[in-house]
Write a protein that holds these residues in place. Structure first.
Motif, mmCIF file in Angstrom:
data_model
loop_
_atom_site.group_PDB
_atom_site.id
_atom_site.type_symbol
_atom_site.label_atom_id
_atom_site.label_comp_id
_atom_site.label_asym_id
_atom_site.label_seq_id
_atom_site.Cartn_x
_atom_site.Cartn_y
_atom_site.Cartn_z
ATOM 1 N N VAL A 163 0.888 -1.253 0.054
ATOM 2 C CA VAL A 163 -0.049 -0.012 -0.003
ATOM 3 C C VAL A 163 0.887 1.248 0.068
ATOM 4 N N GLY A 164 1.853 1.329 0.682
ATOM 5 C CA GLY A 164 2.781 2.431 0.650
ATOM 6 C C GLY A 164 3.633 2.761 -0.327
ATOM 7 N N LYS A 165 3.862 1.585 -1.183
ATOM 8 C CA LYS A 165 4.512 1.682 -2.448
ATOM 9 C C LYS A 165 3.647 2.170 -3.607
ATOM 10 N N LEU A 166 2.385 1.908 -3.403
ATOM 11 C CA LEU A 166 1.456 2.291 -4.299
ATOM 12 C C LEU A 166 1.120 3.450 -4.236
ATOM 13 N N GLY A 206 6.811 8.163 6.337
ATOM 14 C CA GLY A 206 7.452 7.557 5.044
ATOM 15 C C GLY A 206 6.675 7.600 3.828
ATOM 16 N N ILE A 207 5.611 8.385 3.517
ATOM 17 C CA ILE A 207 5.077 8.330 2.369
ATOM 18 C C ILE A 207 5.455 9.741 1.760
ATOM 19 N N LEU A 208 5.082 10.820 2.273
ATOM 20 C CA LEU A 208 5.397 12.252 1.731
ATOM 21 C C LEU A 208 6.790 12.322 1.187
ATOM 22 N N ASN A 216 -1.762 9.897 8.365
ATOM 23 C CA ASN A 216 -2.699 9.267 7.439
ATOM 24 C C ASN A 216 -2.381 9.759 5.950
ATOM 25 N N SER A 217 -2.128 8.847 5.112
ATOM 26 C CA SER A 217 -1.908 9.155 3.620
ATOM 27 C C SER A 217 -2.807 7.956 3.020
ATOM 28 N N SER A 218 -3.897 8.795 2.000
ATOM 29 C CA SER A 218 -4.711 8.097 1.602
ATOM 30 C C SER A 218 -5.297 8.349 0.300
ATOM 31 N N MET A 219 -5.796 7.675 -0.748
ATOM 32 C CA MET A 219 -6.711 8.069 -1.952
ATOM 33 C C MET A 219 -7.976 6.983 -1.894
ATOM 34 N N VAL A 220 -8.900 7.315 -2.701
ATOM 35 C CA VAL A 220 -9.984 6.569 -2.841
ATOM 36 C C VAL A 220 -9.898 5.107 -2.392
ATOM 37 N N GLU A 221 -9.154 4.266 -2.892
ATOM 38 C CA GLU A 221 -8.767 3.004 -2.798
ATOM 39 C C GLU A 221 -8.127 2.484 -1.652
ATOM 40 N N LEU A 222 -6.931 3.405 -1.091
ATOM 41 C CA LEU A 222 -6.075 2.731 -0.387
ATOM 42 C C LEU A 222 -6.150 3.776 0.639
#
Length: 189
Positions: free
Chosen positions: A84-87, A136-138, A112-118
């Motif tokens: 999920v993190g990689k996507l 670790g996402i931004l 929180n890091s998100s989009m519609v599906e994840l």
């Protein structure tokens, strides 16, 4: 488990427990998953899960057993969380936010890091840029970060930024409520 001797005098028969059965009292995967979901997805404390399972299902789990179940669930989703993190890092638009939670008497931060599906969430001791780095996402995002306009987000200048409309509307409502002489806020909204 019960062992029987053959009435004809042949060798005794005994079954074998599955490898994952290690105690006299054993709870199945469904109870483990339920405990894990209540704590992680339902944001319930271990003590509340203890009370809920005991009251509704008459299941007498200790808080230590519930914590073990949550840890077992976390281990099983570890690879999924990495995927999920990689996507999210490769996504064109990702939403970011953080909110405080109390664990015991300590204030921690759910990033929180998100989009519609994840959705990808971590609990960090720090807010701000230090917490964002650990989440670790931004720092590795290649697309657009949608956020609440908080200053630490803007420190990531190599990506595109967008201000979350829900946060923007909340700010405009605050201006209208507390500064009615600023008529521009209603016009802007």
């Amino acid at each position: 488990m019960h062992a029987k001797k053959c009435p004809r005098g042949e060798a005794g028969l005994a079954g074998a427990f599955p490898k994952n059965v290690k105690a006299y009292v054993q709870y199945g995967d469904s109870v483990t998953v339920l405990a894990g979901l209540l704590v992680s997805y339902g944001a319930m404390s271990i003590n509340r899960v203890y009370f809920l399972l005991g009251s509704l299902l008459n299941v007498g789990l200790s808080t230590g057993t519930i914590q073990g179940m949550v840890s077992k669930c976390a281990e099983k989703v570890g690879d999924t969380m990495k995927k999920v993190g990689k996507l999210l890092k490769k996504s064109s638009v990702v939403n970011f936010d953080e909110t405080g939670i109390r664990v015991g008497r300590k204030l921690l931060w759910v990033h929180n890091s998100s989009m519609v599906e994840l959705t990808y969430q971590t609990v960090e001791e720090k807010r701000g840029q230090a917490g964002m780095e650990k989440h670790g996402i931004l720092p590795y995002l290649s697309g657009t970060a949608v956020h609440d306009c908080w200053a630490p987000y803007w420190k990531y200048g190599e990506i595109d930024h967008a201000v979350c409309c829900a946060h923007l509307m909340r700010e405009l409502t605050g201006v209208e409520t507390h500064h009615p002489d600023h008529t521009w806020a209603a016009a802007f909204r």
